[in-house]
Design a protein around this motif. Structure first.
Motif, short mmCIF file in Angstrom:
data_model
loop_
_atom_site.label_atom_id
_atom_site.label_comp_id
_atom_site.label_asym_id
_atom_site.label_seq_id
_atom_site.Cartn_x
_atom_site.Cartn_y
_atom_site.Cartn_z
N ILE A 26 38.79 -117.40 -10.80
CA ILE A 26 39.13 -118.39 -9.78
C ILE A 26 37.85 -118.82 -9.06
CG2 ILE A 26 40.50 -118.82 -7.72
CD1 ILE A 26 42.13 -116.27 -8.56
N ALA A 27 37.65 -120.10 -8.94
CA ALA A 27 36.53 -120.63 -8.16
C ALA A 27 37.05 -121.80 -7.34
CB ALA A 27 35.39 -121.07 -9.06
N SER A 28 36.66 -121.84 -6.06
CA SER A 28 37.17 -122.88 -5.19
C SER A 28 36.11 -123.27 -4.17
CB SER A 28 38.43 -122.39 -4.48
OG SER A 28 38.93 -123.37 -3.61
N LYS A 29 36.09 -124.55 -3.83
CA LYS A 29 35.15 -125.06 -2.85
C LYS A 29 35.88 -126.02 -1.93
CE LYS A 29 30.94 -125.81 -3.81
NZ LYS A 29 29.60 -126.26 -4.30
N THR A 30 35.82 -125.76 -0.62
CA THR A 30 36.52 -126.59 0.36
C THR A 30 35.58 -126.96 1.49
OG1 THR A 30 38.62 -125.49 -0.10
CG2 THR A 30 38.46 -126.69 1.98
N ILE A 31 35.61 -128.22 1.88
CA ILE A 31 34.88 -128.68 3.05
C ILE A 31 35.90 -129.14 4.08
CG2 ILE A 31 33.15 -130.28 3.94
CD1 ILE A 31 32.09 -130.56 1.10
N MET A 32 35.89 -128.48 5.23
CA MET A 32 36.82 -128.78 6.31
C MET A 32 36.06 -129.50 7.43
SD MET A 32 40.12 -128.11 7.18
CE MET A 32 40.60 -126.50 6.50
N ARG A 33 36.48 -130.72 7.74
CA ARG A 33 35.83 -131.51 8.79
C ARG A 33 36.77 -131.64 9.99
NH1 ARG A 33 34.68 -133.92 3.89
NH2 ARG A 33 32.45 -133.97 3.36
N ILE A 34 36.21 -131.40 11.18
CA ILE A 34 37.01 -131.44 12.39
C ILE A 34 36.44 -132.54 13.29
CG2 ILE A 34 37.89 -130.17 14.38
CD1 ILE A 34 36.38 -128.21 11.52
N ALA A 35 37.19 -133.62 13.45
CA ALA A 35 36.80 -134.73 14.32
C ALA A 35 38.06 -135.24 15.01
CB ALA A 35 36.12 -135.82 13.50
N ASP A 36 38.17 -136.57 15.18
CA ASP A 36 39.40 -137.11 15.76
C ASP A 36 40.60 -136.75 14.89
OD1 ASP A 36 37.93 -138.19 17.77
OD2 ASP A 36 37.75 -140.16 16.84
N GLN A 37 40.39 -136.73 13.58
CA GLN A 37 41.38 -136.26 12.61
C GLN A 37 40.75 -135.12 11.82
OE1 GLN A 37 44.44 -137.47 12.89
NE2 GLN A 37 44.62 -139.50 11.96
N ARG A 38 41.53 -134.12 11.50
CA ARG A 38 41.03 -133.05 10.64
C ARG A 38 41.19 -133.49 9.18
NH1 ARG A 38 40.50 -127.43 10.90
NH2 ARG A 38 41.25 -127.44 13.06
N SER A 39 40.17 -133.25 8.38
CA SER A 39 40.25 -133.60 6.97
C SER A 39 39.60 -132.50 6.14
CB SER A 39 39.56 -134.94 6.70
OG SER A 39 38.17 -134.85 6.94
N TYR A 40 40.03 -132.42 4.89
CA TYR A 40 39.35 -131.50 3.99
C TYR A 40 39.38 -132.04 2.57
CZ TYR A 40 43.87 -129.59 2.35
OH TYR A 40 45.12 -129.43 1.80
N THR A 41 38.39 -131.65 1.80
CA THR A 41 38.33 -131.91 0.37
C THR A 41 38.15 -130.59 -0.34
OG1 THR A 41 35.94 -132.31 0.46
CG2 THR A 41 37.39 -134.23 0.63
N GLN A 42 38.79 -130.44 -1.48
CA GLN A 42 38.75 -129.16 -2.18
C GLN A 42 38.70 -129.38 -3.68
OE1 GLN A 42 42.33 -126.41 -2.66
NE2 GLN A 42 41.17 -125.29 -1.12
N SER A 43 37.92 -128.57 -4.36
CA SER A 43 37.91 -128.54 -5.83
C SER A 43 38.15 -127.11 -6.27
CB SER A 43 36.58 -129.06 -6.39
OG SER A 43 35.50 -128.26 -5.93
N GLN A 44 38.87 -126.95 -7.35
CA GLN A 44 39.23 -125.62 -7.83
C GLN A 44 39.14 -125.58 -9.35
OE1 GLN A 44 43.23 -124.87 -6.53
NE2 GLN A 44 42.63 -124.18 -4.50
N SER A 45 38.91 -124.39 -9.86
CA SER A 45 39.00 -124.16 -11.31
C SER A 45 39.51 -122.76 -11.57
CB SER A 45 37.64 -124.37 -11.99
OG SER A 45 36.71 -123.39 -11.56
N ILE A 46 40.33 -122.62 -12.58
CA ILE A 46 40.86 -121.33 -13.02
C ILE A 46 40.81 -121.34 -14.54
CG2 ILE A 46 42.86 -119.78 -12.99
CD1 ILE A 46 43.81 -121.26 -10.48
N SER A 47 40.21 -120.35 -15.13
CA SER A 47 40.03 -120.38 -16.59
C SER A 47 41.34 -120.16 -17.33
CB SER A 47 39.01 -119.32 -17.03
OG SER A 47 39.51 -118.01 -16.80
N ASN A 48 42.25 -119.39 -16.73
CA ASN A 48 43.49 -119.07 -17.44
C ASN A 48 44.55 -118.61 -16.44
OD1 ASN A 48 45.09 -116.50 -18.70
ND2 ASN A 48 44.95 -118.16 -20.18
N ILE A 49 45.78 -119.10 -16.63
CA ILE A 49 46.93 -118.62 -15.85
C ILE A 49 47.98 -118.13 -16.84
CG2 ILE A 49 48.80 -119.22 -14.28
CD1 ILE A 49 47.05 -121.35 -13.07
#
Length: 506
Positions: free
Chosen positions: A172-195
């Motif tokens: 499992i690998a994940s990357k999230t950027i959480m921005r806090i301003a007038d509105q809260r926003s986030y962007t996230q990318s993920q990868s999983i080799s096998n489920i």
């Protein structure tokens, strides 16, 4: 319950499996305070006892609880402790226990049903960096496991061997950027080799049992979201009105599954695919789904199936776009269905057509619709839905419809078409309760006469029935380019008239 639960688990997942890296300083208290603000803003009640010792902030008896609907139930995650460890370089490690439970409960008919899901991982921390206005989360774990624990209803526990379920996630690998301003926003990318997943179930009143097993390969995902900070409440309708915007996409390169049922009857299903995609978007503009799968193969057998079936399809797809918020303005909607190159085995063809009269090319169905309409209630408002079910409100109206693509091909015949129509919702009399349409559809049919000839040879169609079918085609169609081709332009007007190729037929 489903939408609320998805929202709740999605918000929790952002915190459980997150990721990235930046260069400013962030403290343990910064991270913990922002977590509380984020979770309470998405509908959770967050509790815990804080204690600071050196560079470690410990939250003991940590609990997150979300009410699902007005009276439907709740979801809760509890941890004996949660640690925020300052690393001395401006970053913070968030350390979860290696194993912790998530409990989902629902109320129905004065009974409370609950299920416990246990998440276990290798203990890898989430690394948080950045500053209080923009935090970046990095998470990487060799393995995570979800296991069904206790489940049952008020006053009774269901025996564990009646239903068992395990899901294992690798790399499992994940990357999230959480921005806090007038509105809260986030962007996230993920990868999983096998489920991989393994579900086993038994019928308590018989010897019947079954299992569902399978896997997905090379899963990747991307999510972007805007979460309002000034919504009236954290309930979904208010979040949407406040500016909630979610766009999520997932892809995988292959998958397989096996379903097996044994006992008084038997059933076996094996399936595989060369991958697929899943997308969902939600905002005040509407809700959209886009699902597809490639190179699907199915092998089916069982005691009620006379012989094994091997089916295949080059592509399946489903698209849906629909408004979710009440509005007096027109909103876009759409529907798409794709079943491309569906093939059945010769053995099955032989039962229907032993002499081989029909071409055995794979069949295809494609439908792509788009339109405009008005939704006259809020989709996620329980009160509005109850009024709709009681017949107190009309759900909405269709104002325009475009047939962007129609394709049906099978047994040597092919039908294609396009069209555009508008609808007068004030006129429900001309077309017997249906809003009066106005527009044109263009249709082309090839191979129809050849198909009729083959059905006559097979004894499935009489000469008289064939004559009636050909007369009907002659009424609506004119010869087109190419052999055994008919085209038709169908015009419908609000006053109830219908014309086919310029000839009035109604």
């Amino acid at each position: 319950m489903t939408v609320s639960l998805a929202r709740g688990t999605g918000a929790a997942a952002v915190l459980i499996i997150t990721a990235q890296g930046a260069f400013a300083d962030v403290s343990a208290q910064d991270v913990w305070s922002d977590w509380k603000a984020y979770m309470t803003g998405t509908g959770y009640t967050v509790t815990g006892t804080e204690s600071q010792s050196g560079n470690v902030l410990t939250v003991s008896d940590f609990s997150m609880n979300m009410q699902i609907g007005a009276q439907e139930g709740d979801m809760e995650m509890t941890l004996p402790s949660l640690e925020f460890v300052e690393n001395g370089d401006g970053t913070v490690n968030v350390v979860f226990p290696k194993e912790f439970p998530i409990v989902v409960a629902a109320d129905e008919d004065n009974k409370r049903f609950s299920a416990e899901i246990i998440y276990a991982h290798d203990g890898a921390p989430i690394v948080v960096s950045g500053d209080p206005t923009e935090m970046t989360y990095d998470y990487a774990s060799a393995e995570g496991t979800l296991t069904l624990g206790k489940f049952g209803a008020t006053g009774e526990d269901i025996p564990a061997d009646l239903l068992q379920a395990t899901v294992v996630l690798k790399d499992i690998a994940s990357k999230t950027i959480m921005r806090i301003a007038d509105q809260r926003s986030y962007t996230q990318s993920q990868s999983i080799s096998n489920i991989t997943y393994d579900i086993a179930f038994k019928d308590p009143d018989s010897d019947d049992s079954g299992s569902i097993k399978g896997s997905l390969e090379n899963i990747t995902g991307a999510v972007s979201s805007i979460i309002p900070t000034d919504a009236i409440s954290p309930m979904l309708p208010d979040l949407i009105k406040g500016g909630l915007n979610v766009d999520a996409n997932l892809a995988y390169t292959g998958g397989n599954s096996t379903v097996m049922v044994t006992g008084s009857d038997s059933f076996d299903l094996k399936s595989s695919s060369a991958g697929g995609t899943f997308g969902v978007a939600m905002s005040s503009d509407g809700l959209a789904y886009d699902v597809s799968q490639r190179d699907i193969k199915l092998d089916v057998s069982g005691s009620e199936i006379p012989f094994p079936l091997a089916l295949s399809m080059a592509e399946t797809g489903f698209k849906l776009k629909m408004p979710i918020a009440k509005s007096e303005d027109e909103q876009d909607f759409g529907l798409g269905i794709t079943l491309r190159d569906f093939a059945v085995p010769d053995m099955l063809w032989g039962m229907v057509d032993p002499e081989g009269n029909l071409p055995r090319d794979p069949a295809t169905i494609v439908l792509d619709l788009a339109g405009k309409g008005k939704l006259l209630f809020d989709m996620f408002d329980p009160t509005a839905i109850e009024a709709l079910e009681d017949g107190e409100k009309e759900p909405g109206e269709v104002n325009a419809l475009s047939i962007k693509q129609l394709l049906v091909s099978a047994a040597g015949a092919k039908l294609t078409g396009t069209g555009d129509f508008t609808f007068n919702n004030a006129d429900l009399e001309t077309f017997d309760g249906m809003p009066a349409p106005d527009g044109v559809a263009n249709v082309e049919l090839t191979g129809a006469n050849g198909l009729i000839d083959n059905l006559i040879k097979m004894g499935l169609l009489s000469d008289n029935d064939a004559m009636g079918a050909r007369m009907m085609m002659g009424m609506f169609g004119v010869p087109g380019e190419g052999e055994d081709t008919l085209t038709s332009e169908i015009k419908v007007s609000e006053d109830g008239q219908i014309h086919a190729n310029g000839q009035r037929i109604k």
